[in-house]
Design an enzyme around this catalytic site. Structure first.
Site, mmCIF file in Angstrom:
data_model
loop_
_atom_site.group_PDB
_atom_site.id
_atom_site.type_symbol
_atom_site.label_atom_id
_atom_site.label_comp_id
_atom_site.label_asym_id
_atom_site.label_seq_id
_atom_site.Cartn_x
_atom_site.Cartn_y
_atom_site.Cartn_z
ATOM 1 N N GLU A 100 -3.098 14.865 24.635
ATOM 2 C CA GLU A 100 -3.056 15.519 23.434
ATOM 3 C C GLU A 100 -4.415 16.083 22.998
ATOM 4 O O GLU A 100 -4.310 17.207 22.239
ATOM 5 C CB GLU A 100 -2.267 14.584 22.391
ATOM 6 C CG GLU A 100 -1.062 13.959 22.740
ATOM 7 C CD GLU A 100 0.072 15.068 23.094
ATOM 8 O OE1 GLU A 100 -0.169 15.976 22.321
ATOM 9 O OE2 GLU A 100 1.034 14.982 23.903
ATOM 10 N N GLU B 251 -0.145 24.128 27.611
ATOM 11 C CA GLU B 251 -0.125 22.741 28.454
ATOM 12 C C GLU B 251 -1.120 23.075 29.608
ATOM 13 O O GLU B 251 -1.379 21.950 30.290
ATOM 14 C CB GLU B 251 1.408 23.121 29.181
ATOM 15 C CG GLU B 251 1.811 21.715 29.725
ATOM 16 C CD GLU B 251 2.087 20.625 28.765
ATOM 17 O OE1 GLU B 251 1.978 20.882 27.523
ATOM 18 O OE2 GLU B 251 2.339 19.427 28.944
HETATM 19 ZN ZN ZN Z 1 1.614 18.890 26.426
#
Ligand code: ZN
Length: 495
Positions: A264, A293
């Site tokens: 995160e 991502e």
């Molecule tokens: Zn992620």
């Protein structure tokens, strides 16, 4: 023309404000809201979302886009006005193609499906969810037809999360990935070793103290961000100056909290790194979900699961848990952190098998949309493919077809972005290593701010200005290619 551009920015700013306010209500729902707030919160969020949608699609935005476009484009493809118009138009066209009736039907179906999914998962009984999922597949087919596509329906849905990506290309990429991964998984699985932390208990407060230290070392700004606890870790940004991560320190899953914090944190640095000049415009987002991502995976896996990283940080972790880790050597800890073991649950999967979980979902989503797999047959097909691909078979649907929230949210086409993130992260890391000759030395000393600065300068600075294929070319000189990621995996697990 500047006046018209400003008028457009004023409308977009309001749309963005409303969206971010709804996002903040969502953040609150998952962190501090008491359980009693569910019903009122749902109507508050629905009201805000429909206000934003109305304002955006009312017609004035379309007029202004047409009027301002030539002026903005004359300033060059890379300029902020040209990029803002380009990205806004892409969003606008997408919204305009979806009939209001379909949007409302989907919102209603999602509301019912989410509840049914929770009940089904709790009871481990797919039949509770089945009719709701059938409805969502039906509406997603309608959605794809309304949006239009060149080759197959799935294209229309993937494009929302990964602009410009096509199913055909994903098939090629995933075929190659699967072919290389299967033997690697087998070899790595044989030498996996034991879990050195099994049975140990780690107090939550010390876990969070260490999580904070990690975020600070990565360059996360607590002046412009927060860390709170949620059931499932996520990151929300309300502007580059207010970015919030969540994690969850379970006493018997300390590693899971360490790696979700780093993950995160990677997302959060992206959000904090977008220039404030992009505030309140559609370009203030990321290039794509896959690119987002790539940031979390680069930090979590390539850096965060490396031996160099833990040479520096393991003694610090041991200092927080002297009783639990005092007799666990670095080598055993490192092996535990990188243990390859085919398992049932995607979010708990190791670096190698993770992508196989994604490929399974990608194939099923395509088949559902093309009508070659029926919802009713999903549990049996799921279990059969898990057995064939990973060698494990779910004992019940809760640890099989019901495990992920995405489908209950009406989201199809998102899963591939997780693997695309892995692939981009390999390319980006390679390029970073060329630019920073002492990268590995710095990681080994725990000096991570150079990594953050490089990502700020080469990735975050562009916000959502470019489609991901253009951005990865800008960053690395090459379009999306799986080779660097495969080389990384072979180098780490092929020995
Ligand atoms: Zn992620």
């Amino acid at each position: 023309m500047q006046a018209k551009y400003n008028e457009l920015l004023t409308i977009l700013g309001k749309v963005d404000d409303i969206g971010r306010a709804a996002g903040l209500l969502g953040w609150d729902q998952q962190t501090y809201m008491p359980p009693g707030g569910v019903a009122s919160r749902a109507s508050q969020m629905a009201t805000l979302e429909s206000m934003a949608h109305e304002l955006f699609t009312a017609g004035r935005v379309g007029e202004l886009l047409d009027e301002v476009a030539p002026w903005a484009e004359a300033q060059g493809y890379d300029s902020l006005p040209a990029s803002a118009i380009r990205v806004t138009r892409r969003e606008y066209e997408r919204y305009r193609k979806l009939p209001n009736k379909l949007v409302a039907a989907k919102a209603e179906a999602v509301g019912l499906a989410f509840d049914a999914w929770q009940k089904a998962k709790h009871a481990s009984d797919f039949s509770i969810f089945q009719p709701r999922l059938e409805r969502l597949v039906e509406l997603s087919v309608e959605e794809a037809e309304a949006l239009g596509y060149q080759e197959e329906r799935y294209d229309a849905l993937v494009d929302r999360f990964e602009p410009g990506m096509r199913t055909k290309r994903l098939v090629e990429i995933f075929d190659r990935l699967e072919k290389e991964l299967v033997p690697l998984v087998r070899a790595a699985g044989r030498s996996a070793g034991d879990d050195a932390l099994r049975g140990l208990s780690f107090p939550a407060q010390a876990q969070q103290d260490f999580a904070r230290e990690l975020l600070i070392a990565m360059g996360f700004s607590f002046e412009r961000g927060r860390m709170d606890v949620a059931e499932h870790p996520f990151t929300s940004g309300f502007s580059p100056s207010d970015v919030r991560i969540t994690n969850h320190p379970y006493e018997h899953a300390m590693l899971s909290n360490v790696f979700s914090t780093i993950h995160e944190g990677g997302h959060a640095l992206y959000e904090q790194g977008v220039p404030t000049a992009f505030d309140r415009m559609p370009v203030s987002g990321s290039a794509s979900m896959g690119m987002h991502e790539s940031q979390s995976r680069l930090w979590e896996n390539i850096i965060g699961r490396s031996l160099l990283f833990w040479r520096h940080f393991y003694p610090k972790l041991q200092a927080h848990f002297p009783v639990q880790l005092g007799t666990v050597p670095l080598e055993a800890f490192y092996k535990t952190v990188n243990r390859v073991k085919p398992s049932l649950i995607r979010v708990e999967a190791d670096e190698l098998t993770y992508n196989l979980h994604i490929i399974l979902r990608f194939n099923l989503e395509r088949e559902l949309l093309n009508g070659t797999v029926r919802v009713a047959d999903l549990p049996a097909i799921w279990n059969e493919r898990m057995r064939a691909g990973l060698g494990v078979t779910p004992a019940h649907d809760a640890e099989g077809v019901l495990q992920d929230v995405h489908w209950s949210d009406g989201i199809f086409g998102y899963f591939p972005t997780y693997s695309l993130g892995n692939i981009y992260s390999g390319q980006i890391y390679n390029r970073m290593r060329e630019d920073l000759p002492d990268l590995e030395g710095a990681v080994g000393r725990g000096e991570l701010l150079g990594v953050k600065a490089w990502l700020n300068e080469h990735v975050h600075v562009h916000g959502g200005k470019y489609e991901p294929e253009d951005l990865i070319k800008k960053i690395t000189g090459e379009g999306l290619t799986v080779e660097p990621y495969l080389e990384y995996l072979k180098g780490k697990y092929g020995k």
